[in-house]
Scaffold this active site. Structure first.
Site, mmCIF file in Angstrom:
data_model
loop_
_atom_site.group_PDB
_atom_site.id
_atom_site.type_symbol
_atom_site.label_atom_id
_atom_site.label_comp_id
_atom_site.label_asym_id
_atom_site.label_seq_id
_atom_site.Cartn_x
_atom_site.Cartn_y
_atom_site.Cartn_z
ATOM 1 N N SER A 85 -7.492 -1.991 6.220
ATOM 2 C CA SER A 85 -8.516 -0.962 6.382
ATOM 3 C C SER A 85 -9.253 -0.705 5.079
ATOM 4 C CB SER A 85 -7.870 0.337 6.870
ATOM 5 O OG SER A 85 -7.402 0.158 8.182
ATOM 6 N N SER B 263 -10.871 2.613 13.502
ATOM 7 C CA SER B 263 -10.125 1.533 12.866
ATOM 8 C C SER B 263 -10.013 0.325 13.797
ATOM 9 C CB SER B 263 -8.743 2.011 12.442
ATOM 10 O OG SER B 263 -8.181 1.101 11.525
ATOM 11 N N GLU C 196 0.834 -1.197 0.000
ATOM 12 C CA GLU C 196 0.000 0.000 0.000
ATOM 13 C C GLU C 196 0.869 1.246 0.000
ATOM 14 O OE1 GLU C 196 -1.644 -0.330 4.436
ATOM 15 O OE2 GLU C 196 -1.461 1.721 3.700
ATOM 16 N N CYS D 294 -3.419 -2.992 4.294
ATOM 17 C CA CYS D 294 -2.516 -4.044 4.769
ATOM 18 C C CYS D 294 -2.894 -5.431 4.266
ATOM 19 C CB CYS D 294 -2.491 -4.050 6.290
ATOM 20 S SG CYS D 294 -2.102 -2.449 6.990
ATOM 21 N N ASN E 219 4.684 -1.705 12.690
ATOM 22 C CA ASN E 219 3.689 -2.056 11.689
ATOM 23 C C ASN E 219 4.338 -2.073 10.318
ATOM 24 O OD1 ASN E 219 1.400 -2.603 10.260
ATOM 25 N ND2 ASN E 219 0.318 -0.710 10.767
ATOM 26 N N THR F 47 3.485 4.150 15.519
ATOM 27 C CA THR F 47 2.943 2.911 14.939
ATOM 28 C C THR F 47 3.463 2.667 13.522
ATOM 29 O OG1 THR F 47 0.937 3.985 14.105
ATOM 30 C CG2 THR F 47 0.829 3.089 16.334
ATOM 31 N N HIS G 209 -2.702 -9.883 12.087
ATOM 32 C CA HIS G 209 -2.133 -8.649 11.555
ATOM 33 C C HIS G 209 -1.898 -7.727 12.739
ATOM 34 C CE1 HIS G 209 -1.384 -4.991 9.488
ATOM 35 N NE2 HIS G 209 -2.484 -4.414 9.941
#
Lengths: 460, 460
Positions: free
Chosen positions: A359, A209, A83, A117, A326, A159, A247
């Site tokens: 997401s 989220s 992404e 993701c 992440n 993050t 995840h």
């Protein structure tokens, strides 16, 4: 049809440049433990100006081919999940083609898969389906997950993370798919997205989220359990898999997620819930779904119930996500790699359930089975090749001022053209690709740090 | 394994707003025939401010489901191919989910596939492979190709266009894959790409892109012929397929491409080349590959040789691409839809070869077989449902000043937020979705033009 199709081999790459969350916490003036305990993160990797998602994926792919002794001609499909957009039309997959073109292999299907993701999971499923389809030509598939997660200054910045993972796909794999045990939940939401095209940073509604993640998890788990019941004729509980891999945007969400599975088991009176657990969770049995996502008391109670299970079934997969951060599409597979690293050959005969979330949203829960496999495609060799401990150990910790400075430079460079990088690859391991230049036509040039002395240009 | 997997049903959508190439030519001060003969284009569709790739794909998907009587619950996979980026993370597929969510169906695999104009082909292959795989759950797949091709003012502008195509995938299809007859050519080049993230316009090297297209075509055709020879034990020539369908950025390139296949047949002494043709092409037999792409004389000679074949085998697929323009991922399938429109039930028993090309680059040549099929999934019903003539006839031709004004507005709006559109859907057909608003958080809102009076909001 090809049998026991799945993952034959893996390689993990993350930048050797990182910052300790404890250090960042102090620098940001955040309360002590906000990043380390609140988010559950230890350290965060990031790309400096000489690395990006393309160079990381080149590094992971060439390393996998070399270390498992796979001839580039044996690859018949190559798919990338990412992404991190450096070009809105030209796929990252095409940037990897020179590795194969120089061997005369250009007949390689597959492009890039995109949805936050989740793209890596889509690429993985596509590759496995190809091997099982009538169009399979007997060669291997190769799946690459590559992302650089960066956030604007503020609460989301800790993050971040960065990594690339390469996975070789074929039949008779040590890690094979239980293809009927798979459930997805897809919906239209705006929890995290990237509509500001000129910026590398996402628009994030953190609270939304997290709720979307947990709702998608519930939906997938319910559907997964239904499918298991139909297939096996008995009820599923967390006891029916040795490991669960999630995840991992940050570890705290993984803890909450696994606890949520126990709450689902409680609601369906599954066998994992003993009398003591039942008693602890009973006060919450009448909550509406919506209330259950907001209740702190429920969260606490389920985490207590889940703790002994978590330590055994989840904790072994948390190493790389906690240490690297992440990695978007690579996060789930970095967690999975952590499990292989920690448990390798003891996994033979066992089942692992994975939960992939992107997401927007796309989510799937699916099941894999381990067997020891045959060298070089064995569980123990995969762990050896990935060499996770050594990679984590040999990193360079940056002070926060330097980290902030690099983030500023990267922000400025994103989408830019007509610049050369420092070409400083002193911190990179031999065999690592790095960015040297983006010319006036936005064309990107890379070089490879030689294993001996000197630099090997990669020919484009 | 599921048999005769392929395309069960199709729907085509293009904006009802267009400009005649002859009119644009005059307005641009281009020499007479530059766009109409030089490019071979008749007309170009474009999105006004109320349409985009998301609204077009919503329109195509809902129309397909309704017109073929497919329950949204029967869809188990949905994949989108596009190179028009409105969000760098959230897939177009997720924008389509409300159509299925309202029926309680969220268990739908698949995301977006991206590499320039090739994404739709990747999505199609992925969907077919899924139906043939062990993870297939018996439901239909749905593939959507959606793009809006716009160019900065200048020589490339007349090569724009816009459309969305939806295809239903399953077994026992009237259009099925000959899955072993497939050859790809993938490479790393910068012929057309979109590195300027804030702009909707690509960076294009037109001459390079045309050469890349023809080189990829040669490579795919050679490999395709080799595979055919191994499988069938005889040499392939253009005589072995009734039709050839090409990705069509502009019609002139389709003419050149098909002629190139004849030149390949000549070089391999294939049966399609008679004595007269041999004589015409002999002077070029010693050209190097590189020279052959540059030689105008060769181009002229091959097009002469190809002409009678072209009129029969290619011309029936050129209608929509010439009338609507380049639709990127949808172009190849709009050409294919033109063939179905023109020849529908006469196609039963015949073979068609398709060539998909996406810059960057990805290319595949593949083979499909027709059979009449069973209503509603029959060749004749697909032609009836698509209703191409009526859709082309009922368009609104815009004067060039108005077109330029709209392009300016769209350029300004691209990547923007916090605006409402005119909500003027007077030119749209009933059942068409349209954009009403992009709010301050970049969230996009759409409505559907009712079939009766009034407007149906689509609930997000």
């Amino acid at each position: 049809m090809a049998k026991n199709v799945g993952i034959l081999a893996m390689e993990v790459y993350f930048p050797p440049t990182c910052i300790q969350q404890e250090v960042l916490e102090a620098h940001d003036g955040a309360s002590k433990g906000k990043y380390t305990i609140g988010l559950g993160q230890d350290c965060m990797a990031f790309c400096t100006e000489v690395e990006d998602v393309i160079s990381m994926s080149m590094t992971a792919v060439t390393s996998l081919l070399e270390k498992y002794g796979v001839d580039p001609k044996e690859i018949g499909r190559l798919e990338v999940g990412s992404e991190t957009v450096l070009d809105k039309s030209k796929s990252i997959k095409t940037f990897l083609m020179p590795i194969f073109e120089k061997c005369g292999n250009t007949d390689i299907e597959g492009v890039d898969s995109t949805n936050a993701c989740y793209g890596g999971t889509a690429a993985l499923f596509n590759c496995v389906n190809w091997v099982e389809s009538s169009s399979w030509d007997g060669r291997y598939g190769l799946v690459v997950c590559t992302d650089s997660a960066v956030y604007a200054e503020g609460p989301a910045r800790p993050t971040g993370g960065a990594a690339a993972i390469a996975m070789l796909i074929g039949p008779n794999a040590p890690i094979s798919f239980e293809s009927k045990l798979r459930a997805s939940h897809m919906a239209h939401v705006y929890d995290f997205y990237k509509p500001d095209l000129a910026s590398e940073y996402p628009v994030v509604d953190g609270k939304l989220s997290q709720t979307c993640y947990l709702m998608a998890l519930d939906s997938c788990y319910k559907s997964f359990c239904d499918k298991y019941q139909k297939l096996e004729g008995k009820q599923f509980s967390v006891n029916d898999a040795e490991y669960f891999v999630f995840h991992s945007p940050y570890n705290k969400l993984v803890q909450k997620s696994f606890a949520r599975l126990l709450f689902n088991d409680f609601l369906s009176s599954a066998s994992s819930i003993d009398e003591a657990a039942k008693e602890k969770l009973s006060p919450f049995s009448s909550l509406t779904n919506e209330e259950s996502y907001q209740s702190r008391d429920l969260e606490k109670a389920t985490q207590q119930v889940a703790k002994p299970f978590y330590d055994v079934k989840v904790q072994p997969s948390t190493l790389i996500p906690k240490q690297v951060g992440n990695m978007y599409t690579a996060s789930l597979y970095a967690a999975f790699a952590s499990l292989l690293h920690n448990k390798n050959s003891t996994l033979a005969g066992q089942r692992v359930i994975l939960f992939s979330y992107g997401s927007g949203l796309s989510a799937t829960m699916f099941s894999l089975r381990f067997n020891e496999g045959k060298h070089p495609f064995s569980l123990s060799n995969i762990a050896t090749v990935m060499n996770v401990s050594e990679k984590l150990k040999s990193r360079n910790e940056f002070p926060p001022e330097k980290f902030v400075e690099i983030m500023k430079l990267m922000e400025h460079r994103y989408g830019g053209k007509d610049f050369v990088t420092s070409k400083d690859c002193s911190l990179l391991a031999p065999g690592t690709y790095y960015l040297t230049e983006v010319d006036s036509k936005y064309r990107r040039f890379y070089a490879k740090k030689a294993v001996e002395n000197g630099v090997v240009a990669n020919g484009h």
